[in-house]
Design a protein around this motif. Structure first.
Motif: not given
Length: 152
Positions: A53-58
């Motif tokens: 869903k959000d690779p930058k905020n894994a």
């Protein structure tokens, strides 16, 4: 021994009268390990869904959820390890605390070997088989699979 009354239906006797045989406990523990595997797989799916869903905020890769995501059966493995450790240590401590009159049957009439046969073995064998099904086979992990077969 304390096994089921064979004059009636042994399966009904085991469930109704509270008798504990290997097969009954094996089934119960297997269902418990299946539930733990389901919880682990749900955590794994949730963890990877967050990453997708959000690779930058894994989520933090060192988190508890990440550990479960890497091996969803770790919860069942921990339960198995703790349970068999407590049972085996309890049996050995009870045996050695008897002093010079060591016996596998305590003065109170508890057969320590029967405790292992009716509790320890079903816990271990049900864990090994469910871990083979939920972990080894899907991931084609032959090393752990062989380990579990040898331990059975």
């Amino acid at each position: 021994n304390n096994y089921c009354n064979m004059s009636n239906n042994p399966w009904v006797e085991c469930f109704v009268k509270g008798e504990w045989i290997f097969e009954t406990r094996f089934l119960i523990y297997s269902l418990g390990y299946c539930l733990l595997a389901y919880i682990g797989n749900t955590c794994q799916k949730s963890y990877f869904a967050e990453i997708k869903k959000d690779p930058k905020n894994a989520p933090d890769h060192r988190s508890f959820k990440a550990m479960i995501a890497s091996r969803p059966t770790v919860i069942a493995a921990t339960v198995h390890s703790v349970a068999t450790s407590i049972i085996s240590c309890g049996i050995l401590i009870t045996y050695y605390m008897q002093g010079t009159n060591k016996s596998w049957t305590t003065p109170g009439g508890i057969n320590l070997l029967e405790v292992w046969q009716t509790v320890g073995l079903p816990i271990s064998i049900s864990y090994f088989l469910t871990d083979c099904y939920f972990y080894c086979l899907p991931r084609k992990d032959g090393l752990i699979f062989v380990h579990h077969i040898i331990m059975c």
